[in-house]
Design a protein around this motif. Structure first.
Motif, mmCIF file in Angstrom:
data_model
loop_
_atom_site.group_PDB
_atom_site.id
_atom_site.type_symbol
_atom_site.label_atom_id
_atom_site.label_comp_id
_atom_site.label_asym_id
_atom_site.label_seq_id
_atom_site.Cartn_x
_atom_site.Cartn_y
_atom_site.Cartn_z
ATOM 1 N N LEU A 38 21.886 -7.809 19.343
ATOM 2 C CA LEU A 38 22.917 -7.730 18.319
ATOM 3 C C LEU A 38 24.306 -7.950 18.898
ATOM 4 O O LEU A 38 25.303 -7.535 18.331
ATOM 5 C CB LEU A 38 22.857 -6.361 17.617
ATOM 6 N N GLY A 39 24.347 -8.581 20.021
ATOM 7 C CA GLY A 39 25.641 -8.835 20.642
ATOM 8 C C GLY A 39 26.358 -10.003 20.001
ATOM 9 O O GLY A 39 25.830 -10.727 19.164
ATOM 10 N N GLY A 224 15.533 0.655 15.261
ATOM 11 C CA GLY A 224 16.561 1.582 15.700
ATOM 12 C C GLY A 224 17.956 1.145 15.303
ATOM 13 O O GLY A 224 18.948 1.679 15.798
ATOM 14 N N ALA A 225 18.048 0.169 14.390
ATOM 15 C CA ALA A 225 19.345 -0.358 13.964
ATOM 16 C C ALA A 225 19.780 0.343 12.673
ATOM 17 O O ALA A 225 19.071 0.295 11.673
ATOM 18 C CB ALA A 225 19.262 -1.864 13.752
ATOM 19 N N VAL A 226 20.920 0.985 12.717
ATOM 20 C CA VAL A 226 21.473 1.679 11.552
ATOM 21 C C VAL A 226 22.706 0.921 11.084
ATOM 22 O O VAL A 226 23.683 0.780 11.829
ATOM 23 C CB VAL A 226 21.840 3.134 11.889
ATOM 24 N N VAL A 227 22.650 0.392 9.868
ATOM 25 C CA VAL A 227 23.777 -0.349 9.308
ATOM 26 C C VAL A 227 24.736 0.644 8.663
ATOM 27 O O VAL A 227 24.330 1.479 7.846
ATOM 28 C CB VAL A 227 23.295 -1.388 8.282
ATOM 29 N N THR A 228 26.013 0.550 9.025
ATOM 30 C CA THR A 228 27.018 1.474 8.479
ATOM 31 C C THR A 228 28.001 0.783 7.544
ATOM 32 O O THR A 228 28.693 1.466 6.774
ATOM 33 C CB THR A 228 27.798 2.150 9.620
ATOM 34 N N ALA A 229 28.084 -0.556 7.590
ATOM 35 C CA ALA A 229 29.019 -1.251 6.697
ATOM 36 C C ALA A 229 28.598 -2.702 6.521
ATOM 37 O O ALA A 229 28.174 -3.363 7.476
ATOM 38 C CB ALA A 229 30.441 -1.191 7.243
ATOM 39 N N VAL A 251 28.297 -7.528 9.010
ATOM 40 C CA VAL A 251 27.325 -6.430 9.024
ATOM 41 C C VAL A 251 27.547 -5.619 10.294
ATOM 42 O O VAL A 251 27.375 -6.127 11.399
ATOM 43 C CB VAL A 251 25.879 -6.965 8.979
ATOM 44 N N SER A 252 27.931 -4.347 10.125
ATOM 45 C CA SER A 252 28.253 -3.490 11.270
ATOM 46 C C SER A 252 27.346 -2.275 11.300
ATOM 47 O O SER A 252 26.829 -1.836 10.273
ATOM 48 C CB SER A 252 29.718 -3.034 11.200
ATOM 49 N N PHE A 265 27.244 -2.575 16.988
ATOM 50 C CA PHE A 265 27.085 -4.017 16.821
ATOM 51 C C PHE A 265 27.840 -4.469 15.578
ATOM 52 O O PHE A 265 28.141 -3.682 14.677
ATOM 53 C CB PHE A 265 25.604 -4.424 16.713
ATOM 54 N N SER A 266 28.160 -5.750 15.555
ATOM 55 C CA SER A 266 28.794 -6.360 14.390
ATOM 56 C C SER A 266 28.308 -7.797 14.304
ATOM 57 O O SER A 266 28.424 -8.561 15.269
ATOM 58 C CB SER A 266 30.312 -6.307 14.507
ATOM 59 N N LEU A 267 27.718 -8.144 13.174
ATOM 60 C CA LEU A 267 27.145 -9.472 12.975
ATOM 61 C C LEU A 267 27.862 -10.184 11.837
ATOM 62 O O LEU A 267 28.263 -9.561 10.858
ATOM 63 C CB LEU A 267 25.656 -9.378 12.624
ATOM 64 N N CYS A 268 27.975 -11.493 11.975
ATOM 65 C CA CYS A 268 28.508 -12.324 10.905
ATOM 66 C C CYS A 268 27.353 -13.139 10.340
ATOM 67 O O CYS A 268 26.540 -13.688 11.089
ATOM 68 C CB CYS A 268 29.588 -13.243 11.466
ATOM 69 N N ALA A 269 27.227 -13.191 9.016
ATOM 70 C CA ALA A 269 26.069 -13.850 8.406
ATOM 71 C C ALA A 269 26.477 -14.617 7.152
ATOM 72 O O ALA A 269 27.426 -14.237 6.452
ATOM 73 C CB ALA A 269 24.998 -12.823 8.057
#
Length: 507
Positions: A38-39, A224-229, A251-252, A265-269
């Motif tokens: 998730l980098g 184990g990934a928890v999305v907070t925003a 997605v953070s 982590f922070s993803l752009c989608a």
């Protein structure tokens, strides 16, 4: 609450008394994912982020990985109208056909036309007691794959890993399966059998995890990934670029590593699919005293209290609130250990909406037994159900610190009971706190709380894209599909929509 709505989140159990299943291991990123799953190694946005790794998320990952459904050349569907339509486009993938046209005229146990279509293709005559093979064949066409990542708090299988392994599914075992791997075949290979055509939750959780591995999907999954925003802007403000219409999503969250530390982590989608289910937050009564320490919302609390000796045949009763299958499971568990029970619920015993009135006696004998019990009113007196008291059409209105519970009957008369433990089992709500306004503005009625059964996310029935936000999709209970056999239709609709978006992009 209908039995269909219960099919995913609250499967019934085997006869109580068996030890609870072991808790799943701490969720971590699956080792087969790339080293920095998730980098921010790439500035290019991901095509798709799927939030939730239960059956909906797994099925969608399968379809986005290039697995493509075609009708077998020699297949003859028993539904004449559907067969005629399928014959009009031989050799064309179902994903590339008009789902609206194909699903027109189909009827069944779901309100979703695409869910009925995919179910009819996978299990052509199952509602008539038949066992006809699927009319679909699957081809792995890697050139059709759409890059994506599936984020989940737990191991692949989602909430199924949180359910005691000995519980049995309300649905028939064959209806719990995902495309191109029948549950019965998988069970046979493991030398396991179905019990009265139903499987245990432990087997189904193992099946979903195994499905991800066997189908080569593991590199798409991060546990184990928890999305907070999840945030988004307009196409202009999010800089989506030429040839890439629509907004960008941010997605953070954080990833729980093996040493239990949190890695942000922070993803752009380009697209986000909500597949988190509806069992995140237990429904509450909203009454005084509900936060007292003897009030609980999960059956596991009763099991723990029994092991600790906090409740016993000689203790004050356990108050069980609710008339769904989870409440019935709690009654069965308490009865097995001779723990006295007061069972309170709002409906009348002959209410047709009561789930027990909708279950066949032969298929669900344990629930028929609970139904017999709750029909009795004076069961604290000596008799076959000594130690159990049913309070239909009663509301719990107050809980006191000295373990006194105040209930009110239809006439307004209040009754006070001393209790050892209170179990409130009246359903659950999805936790979409990571969305703006907790997702309320996405619901069919934005003025009412989002509810998987009564007020789900408003989606286009043939793409499952939000009617309020382009690029945002919802599948499974969030979109009103509460049954594993039908959530797969939502995945088909999303995959078809995303593939069409890809095809529209300029070269």
């Amino acid at each position: 609450m209908t039995p269909l709505a219960h099919g995913v989140a609250f499967p019934p159990r085997l006869p109580p008394g068996q030890p609870p299943a072991a808790s799943p291991p701490p969720a971590t990123a699956m080792s087969s994912w790339r080293k920095d799953p998730l980098g921010g190694g790439s500035s290019e946005p991901l095509k798709v982020v799927i939030i939730g790794n239960g059956p909906s998320g797994i099925c969608l990952s399968y379809l986005l990985s290039g697995y493509t459904p075609y009708v077998k050349p020699d297949a003859e569907h028993p539904h004449p109208l559907l067969q005629r339509k399928l014959a009009e486009a031989p050799g064309v993938s179902i994903l590339d056909q008009d789902l609206d046209y194909l699903s027109e005229g189909l009827e069944g146990r779901s309100q979703s036309p695409v869910a009925l279509l995919f179910d009819a293709l996978l299990r052509p005559d199952t509602d008539f007691g038949g066992n006809m093979e699927s009319v679909l064949t699957w081809k792995h066409q890697k050139e059709r794959a759409i890059p994506h990542v599936v984020l989940g708090r737990n191991l692949p299988g989602g909430a199924w890993h949180s359910i005691e392994g000995s519980m049995v599914t309300l649905s028939q075992g064959q209806w719990m399966g995902l495309p191109d791997l029948p549950v019965k075949e998988w069970m046979r290979r493991r030398r396991r059998g179905l019990r009265n055509s139903r499987a245990t939750a432990g087997d189904i959780a193992h099946y979903y995890r195994d499905y991800v591995t066997k189908k080569g999907l593991a590199h798409n999954f991060v546990s184990g990934a928890v999305v907070t925003a999840v945030e988004w802007g307009t196409p202009e403000s999010s800089g989506s670029g030429v040839g890439e219409p629509g907004p960008l999503f941010q997605v953070s969250g954080f990833l729980t590593t093996e040493d239990q530390s949190r890695q942000p982590f922070s993803l752009c989608a380009r697209n986000v699919v909500l597949a988190t289910g509806s069992s995140d937050s237990p429904a509450r009564l909203g009454i005084p005293g509900e936060d007292l320490p003897f009030v609980h919302y999960e059956l596991s609390a009763l099991e723990a209290a029994t092991r600790a000796g906090a409740v016993s045949p000689g203790s004050d009763p356990v108050l069980i609130v609710g008339a769904g299958l989870s409440a019935a499971d709690a009654v069965l568990y308490a009865r097995h250990y001779n723990i006295p029970v007061i069972h309170a619920f709002r409906r009348a015993v002959d209410d047709p909406g009561l789930v027990f009135n909708q279950l066949p006696k032969m298929l669900y004998p344990e629930y028929h037994k609970v139904y017999q019990m709750l029909r009795e009113r004076s069961v604290l007196s000596p008799g076959p159900y000594e130690g159990y008291r049913s309070l239909p059409e009663h509301r719990l209105v107050l809980l006191k610190g000295d373990r006194q519970a105040v209930l009110q009957d239809p006439g307004g008369l209040q009754k006070v009971f001393g209790v050892a433990l209170v179990l409130v089992l009246i359903g659950s709500h999805p936790d979409l706190s990571f969305l703006p306004a907790a997702g309320a503005n996405l619901a069919m009625d934005p003025d009412q709380p989002l509810n998987a059964k009564r007020n789900p996310i408003d989606v286009d029935p043939f793409t499952y894209q939000s009617t309020h936000q382009e690029g945002l999709y919802a599948v499974g209970p969030l979109a009103g599909d509460n049954f594993v056999r039908f959530v797969q239709g939502g995945a088909l609709a999303v995959a078809s929509s995303l593939l069409r978006k890809e095809a529209r992009k300029p070269p």
